[in-house]
Motif scaffolding. Structure first.
Motif, PDB file in Angstrom:
ATOM      1  N   MET A 231      26.737 -32.709  18.108  1.00 22.32           N
ATOM      2  CA  MET A 231      26.233 -33.971  18.256  1.00 22.32           C
ATOM      3  C   MET A 231      25.794 -34.904  17.168  1.00 22.32           C
ATOM      4  SD  MET A 231      26.867 -34.150  21.503  1.00 22.32           S
ATOM      5  CE  MET A 231      25.856 -35.573  22.536  1.00 22.32           C
ATOM      6  N   ASN A 232      25.729 -34.086  16.105  1.00 21.49           N
ATOM      7  CA  ASN A 232      25.447 -34.753  14.610  1.00 21.49           C
ATOM      8  C   ASN A 232      26.812 -35.229  13.972  1.00 21.49           C
ATOM      9  OD1 ASN A 232      22.487 -34.474  14.965  1.00 21.49           O
ATOM     10  ND2 ASN A 232      22.825 -32.263  14.367  1.00 21.49           N
ATOM     11  N   ARG A 233      28.004 -34.916  14.665  1.00 19.94           N
ATOM     12  CA  ARG A 233      29.376 -34.996  13.939  1.00 19.94           C
ATOM     13  C   ARG A 233      29.922 -36.119  14.955  1.00 19.94           C
ATOM     14  NH1 ARG A 233      31.265 -32.413   9.616  1.00 19.94           N
ATOM     15  NH2 ARG A 233      30.181 -30.834   8.691  1.00 19.94           N
ATOM     16  N   ILE A 234      29.331 -37.057  15.326  1.00 21.20           N
ATOM     17  CA  ILE A 234      30.085 -38.256  16.009  1.00 21.20           C
ATOM     18  C   ILE A 234      30.723 -39.174  14.926  1.00 21.20           C
ATOM     19  CG2 ILE A 234      30.065 -40.036  17.668  1.00 21.20           C
ATOM     20  CD1 ILE A 234      27.600 -38.470  18.661  1.00 21.20           C
ATOM     21  N   GLN A 235      32.012 -39.595  15.099  1.00 16.67           N
ATOM     22  CA  GLN A 235      32.606 -40.259  13.903  1.00 16.67           C
ATOM     23  C   GLN A 235      32.976 -41.547  14.498  1.00 16.67           C
ATOM     24  OE1 GLN A 235      32.694 -37.437  10.890  1.00 16.67           O
ATOM     25  NE2 GLN A 235      33.423 -39.558  10.813  1.00 16.67           N
ATOM     26  N   ARG A 236      32.868 -42.689  13.786  1.00 13.65           N
ATOM     27  CA  ARG A 236      33.267 -44.075  14.106  1.00 13.65           C
ATOM     28  C   ARG A 236      34.871 -44.294  14.060  1.00 13.65           C
ATOM     29  NH1 ARG A 236      29.215 -47.925  14.619  1.00 13.65           N
ATOM     30  NH2 ARG A 236      27.158 -47.311  13.631  1.00 13.65           N
ATOM     31  N   THR A 237      35.653 -45.039  14.734  1.00 16.33           N
ATOM     32  CA  THR A 237      36.890 -44.925  14.376  1.00 16.33           C
ATOM     33  C   THR A 237      37.106 -46.313  13.670  1.00 16.33           C
ATOM     34  OG1 THR A 237      37.186 -46.129  16.676  1.00 16.33           O
ATOM     35  CG2 THR A 237      37.783 -43.935  16.537  1.00 16.33           C
ATOM     36  N   THR A 238      38.308 -46.663  13.077  1.00 16.45           N
ATOM     37  CA  THR A 238      38.308 -47.671  12.186  1.00 16.45           C
ATOM     38  C   THR A 238      39.422 -48.791  12.793  1.00 16.45           C
ATOM     39  OG1 THR A 238      39.861 -46.555  10.865  1.00 16.45           O
ATOM     40  CG2 THR A 238      37.646 -46.639  10.161  1.00 16.45           C
ATOM     41  N   VAL A 239      40.374 -48.056  13.654  1.00 14.64           N
ATOM     42  CA  VAL A 239      41.404 -48.956  14.322  1.00 14.64           C
ATOM     43  C   VAL A 239      41.108 -48.852  15.902  1.00 14.64           C
ATOM     44  CG1 VAL A 239      43.802 -49.045  14.490  1.00 14.64           C
ATOM     45  CG2 VAL A 239      42.925 -48.413  12.358  1.00 14.64           C
ATOM     46  N   THR A 240      41.420 -50.184  16.478  1.00 17.16           N
ATOM     47  CA  THR A 240      41.557 -50.054  18.048  1.00 17.16           C
ATOM     48  C   THR A 240      42.753 -50.085  18.521  1.00 17.16           C
ATOM     49  OG1 THR A 240      39.050 -51.369  18.089  1.00 17.16           O
ATOM     50  CG2 THR A 240      40.665 -51.325  19.837  1.00 17.16           C
ATOM     51  N   ALA A 241      43.235 -49.015  18.556  1.00 18.95           N
ATOM     52  CA  ALA A 241      44.769 -48.906  19.115  1.00 18.95           C
ATOM     53  C   ALA A 241      44.972 -47.787  20.048  1.00 18.95           C
ATOM     54  CB  ALA A 241      45.567 -48.427  18.106  1.00 18.95           C
ATOM     55  N   SER A 242      46.040 -47.739  20.751  1.00 17.73           N
ATOM     56  CA  SER A 242      46.191 -46.616  21.809  1.00 17.73           C
ATOM     57  C   SER A 242      46.353 -45.202  21.082  1.00 17.73           C
ATOM     58  CB  SER A 242      47.359 -46.961  22.543  1.00 17.73           C
ATOM     59  OG  SER A 242      48.614 -47.218  22.036  1.00 17.73           O
ATOM     60  N   ALA A 243      46.934 -45.226  19.992  1.00 19.12           N
ATOM     61  CA  ALA A 243      47.050 -43.873  19.414  1.00 19.12           C
ATOM     62  C   ALA A 243      45.945 -42.972  19.187  1.00 19.12           C
ATOM     63  CB  ALA A 243      47.496 -44.125  17.958  1.00 19.12           C
ATOM     64  N   VAL A 244      46.131 -41.764  18.777  1.00 22.30           N
ATOM     65  CA  VAL A 244      44.769 -40.724  18.615  1.00 22.30           C
ATOM     66  C   VAL A 244      45.078 -40.273  17.284  1.00 22.30           C
ATOM     67  CG1 VAL A 244      43.607 -38.851  19.436  1.00 22.30           C
ATOM     68  CG2 VAL A 244      44.341 -40.563  21.208  1.00 22.30           C
ATOM     69  N   TRP A 251      41.751 -44.745  11.383  1.00 21.46           N
ATOM     70  CA  TRP A 251      41.552 -43.785  12.323  1.00 21.46           C
ATOM     71  C   TRP A 251      41.608 -44.273  13.532  1.00 21.46           C
ATOM     72  CZ3 TRP A 251      41.865 -38.604  10.743  1.00 21.46           C
ATOM     73  CH2 TRP A 251      42.020 -38.480   9.544  1.00 21.46           C
ATOM     74  N   SER A 252      42.259 -43.519  14.844  1.00 20.61           N
ATOM     75  CA  SER A 252      42.023 -44.429  16.029  1.00 20.61           C
ATOM     76  C   SER A 252      42.012 -43.392  17.307  1.00 20.61           C
ATOM     77  CB  SER A 252      43.320 -44.990  16.394  1.00 20.61           C
ATOM     78  OG  SER A 252      43.481 -45.635  17.871  1.00 20.61           O
ATOM     79  N   ALA A 253      41.382 -43.783  18.322  1.00 23.29           N
ATOM     80  CA  ALA A 253      40.814 -42.713  19.274  1.00 23.29           C
ATOM     81  C   ALA A 253      41.241 -43.494  20.731  1.00 23.29           C
ATOM     82  CB  ALA A 253      39.581 -42.387  19.061  1.00 23.29           C
ATOM     83  N   ALA A 254      42.444 -43.708  20.899  1.00 19.59           N
ATOM     84  CA  ALA A 254      42.761 -44.329  22.287  1.00 19.59           C
ATOM     85  C   ALA A 254      41.927 -45.646  22.530  1.00 19.59           C
ATOM     86  CB  ALA A 254      42.863 -43.472  23.184  1.00 19.59           C
ATOM     87  N   GLY A 255      41.591 -46.234  21.582  1.00 15.03           N
ATOM     88  CA  GLY A 255      40.930 -47.597  21.683  1.00 15.03           C
ATOM     89  C   GLY A 255      39.609 -47.454  21.740  1.00 15.03           C
ATOM     90  N   TYR A 256      38.895 -46.060  21.810  1.00 17.63           N
ATOM     91  CA  TYR A 256      37.459 -45.987  21.767  1.00 17.63           C
ATOM     92  C   TYR A 256      36.972 -46.255  20.289  1.00 17.63           C
ATOM     93  CZ  TYR A 256      38.422 -44.513  26.544  1.00 17.63           C
ATOM     94  OH  TYR A 256      39.097 -44.480  27.487  1.00 17.63           O
ATOM     95  N   ARG A 257      35.551 -46.501  20.419  1.00 16.76           N
ATOM     96  CA  ARG A 257      34.765 -46.812  18.982  1.00 16.76           C
ATOM     97  C   ARG A 257      34.550 -45.468  18.319  1.00 16.76           C
ATOM     98  NH1 ARG A 257      30.532 -51.484  19.984  1.00 16.76           N
ATOM     99  NH2 ARG A 257      30.560 -50.448  22.269  1.00 16.76           N
ATOM    100  N   TYR A 258      34.091 -44.530  19.136  1.00 19.74           N
ATOM    101  CA  TYR A 258      33.790 -43.216  18.583  1.00 19.74           C
ATOM    102  C   TYR A 258      34.689 -42.087  19.254  1.00 19.74           C
ATOM    103  CZ  TYR A 258      29.576 -46.031  18.099  1.00 19.74           C
ATOM    104  OH  TYR A 258      28.661 -46.944  17.919  1.00 19.74           O
ATOM    105  N   VAL A 259      34.472 -41.061  18.289  1.00 20.22           N
ATOM    106  CA  VAL A 259      35.170 -39.809  18.636  1.00 20.22           C
ATOM    107  C   VAL A 259      34.568 -38.473  18.169  1.00 20.22           C
ATOM    108  CG1 VAL A 259      36.321 -39.899  16.416  1.00 20.22           C
ATOM    109  CG2 VAL A 259      37.504 -38.563  18.277  1.00 20.22           C
ATOM    110  N   LEU A 260      34.553 -37.583  18.934  1.00 17.24           N
ATOM    111  CA  LEU A 260      33.896 -36.497  18.879  1.00 17.24           C
ATOM    112  C   LEU A 260      35.126 -35.041  18.362  1.00 17.24           C
ATOM    113  CD1 LEU A 260      30.879 -35.936  21.385  1.00 17.24           C
ATOM    114  CD2 LEU A 260      30.811 -35.460  18.772  1.00 17.24           C
TER     115      LEU A 260
END
Length: 419
Positions: A231-244, A251-260
């Motif tokens: 829970m201390n390694r939550i990353q922010r994404t930099t791209v809002t796209a459908s890719a993962v 960096w993208s996570a299917a449109g989400y702002r955060y990725v674990l």
């Protein structure tokens, strides 16, 4: 954390418990006054049968596999400094609807007896998306015994979209019971030595947040039974796209702002006979605290590590194996959601062949009792789709999800409803 801060939180926790026990939700008749004729009396599963054979216990062993530190550091270096839970909660952009604003169909997923004292449904956009299904829940009451994570009270809800090969966690800010807000983080698995990541392809039927780690179940297809997140390694994404994963722009996570990104996993070690956990919960009544698991008509527990260098991880032997310290066979059909408090095990039973509602059993090595509803003592009174149970010790509440509903009720109300 200061002692003064803990005392203030305990006083606030006592005040919250008083509110919850003094006023049950005014849920509609459609949600709570469902005819007992819809329920049937299930067969008594009887007492739990202890498992002591080497082969039986061997089928429950897990082998720990942690991602190399170099891989994790490489990923965080490329993506930017990780953020914490507080930053995620501050960016909450969705609001849970109170039970009064939920539809009759949504509320029909709630238990009949005992009734929920708090219930919420997700915002209309998330509730209407059939690709995603909420299956699991854990809280900051699991993470820390005082019920807080830093200055926050938090509920986490695990969702799966198997058709999309994705899994996500809803981070719910639960500071104000009358106004719950949330946002999403995608669950991922590092690849190529931390140079990229992929989505977690799994149905998350169970999850437990303990100390700074989040453990989630995985479905079939791999030998990984549990994935571990920091829970201390939550990353922010930099791209809002459908890719993962890594894309040309960042960096993208299917449109989400955060990725674990996962920091490791626990893999099945028992060969073809290995049993995969389906339900998970935390039990603080043992020493050390333990991870409770259920699956395939079995109930068992793993102790958590007491090593300060391994917070939130399971205790392992010299071969890196997590060995259950206690295991039972149960005859509860479709056992999924599970809690253990002392010698009592609370096990959710699946709905009958004709659909309808499931049951809630309390079992031990002496016998079993189910919650009952209606004058004829029917026990099909629980939710039909409740795979996950989480006990918030500080408030005395059990949290669960069913259908599109997130709900809570006191553990003692379950005990009071036992036939």
């Amino acid at each position: 954390m200061s002692a003064r801060g803990r005392h203030r939180r305990r006083r606030r926790g006592r005040a919250l418990r008083a509110v919850l026990t003094g006023a049950a939700l005014g849920l509609t008749a459609a949600a709570t006054l469902i005819s007992a004729s819809q329920a049937t009396v299930g067969s008594d599963p009887g007492a739990l049968k202890p498992l002591t054979s080497a082969s039986g216990l061997g089928a429950l062993q897990l082998r720990e596999h942690l991602e190399p530190q170099q891989s994790l550091d490489r990923l965080s270096s490329a993506m930017g400094r990780p953020v914490g839970v507080d930053a995620v909660l501050k960016s909450a952009d969705h609001t849970l609807r109170d039970a009064a604003d939920c539809t009759t169909d949504e509320k029909s997923a709630l238990p009949v007896e005992p009734a929920a004292t708090r219930a919420y449904c997700w915002d209309s956009g998330d509730a209407a998306d059939p690709a995603w299904t909420p299956r699991s829940v854990t809280t900051s009451g699991d993470a820390d015994e005082d019920g807080w994570w830093g200055s926050n009270r938090v509920i986490l809800s695990g969702w799966s979209a198997t058709s999309r090969g994705l899994a996500r966690v809803g981070f719910v800010n639960a500071a104000d019971p009358a106004h719950l807000t949330y946002t999403w983080a995608l669950l991922a698995v590092p690849t190529d030595g931390g140079r990229d990541y992929r989505g977690l392809v799994s149905t998350i039927s169970g999850m437990v947040w303990y100390q700074d780690k989040l453990l989630v179940t995985t479905g079939g297809g791999t030998r990984d039974a549990l994935y571990v997140y920091d829970m201390n390694r939550i990353q922010r994404t930099t791209v809002t796209a459908s890719a993962v994963g890594r894309v040309r722009e960042g960096w993208s996570a299917a449109g989400y702002r955060y990725v674990l990104p996962a920091i490791g996993s626990y893999r099945l070690a028992g060969g073809k006979a290995a049993l995969r956990p389906a339900g998970l919960s935390l039990d603080r009544s043992t020493v050390p605290d333990s991870l409770v698991a259920s699956g395939a008509k079995h109930l068992w527990r793993y102790p958590f590590s007491l090593d300060p260098a391994r917070p939130g991880l399971l205790a392992t032997d010299s071969a890196g194996r997590a060995v259950p310290e206690e295991a039972y066979a149960t005859k509860v059909d479709g056992s999924g959601g599970v809690l253990a408090v002392g010698s009592a095990w609370y096990v959710g039973g699946a709905a009958g062949a004709d659909g309808g509602r499931g049951s809630m059993w309390r079992q031990d090595t002496h016998g079993a009792k189910a919650t009952e509803c209606g004058a004829d003592g029917t026990d099909r009174c629980w939710s039909a789709q409740s795979d996950s149970l989480s006990y918030w010790q500080e408030t005395g509440e059990v949290w669960s999800v069913s259908g599109r509903m997130l709900f809570a009720l006191p553990l003692n109300s379950i005990d009071s409803s036992l036939g």
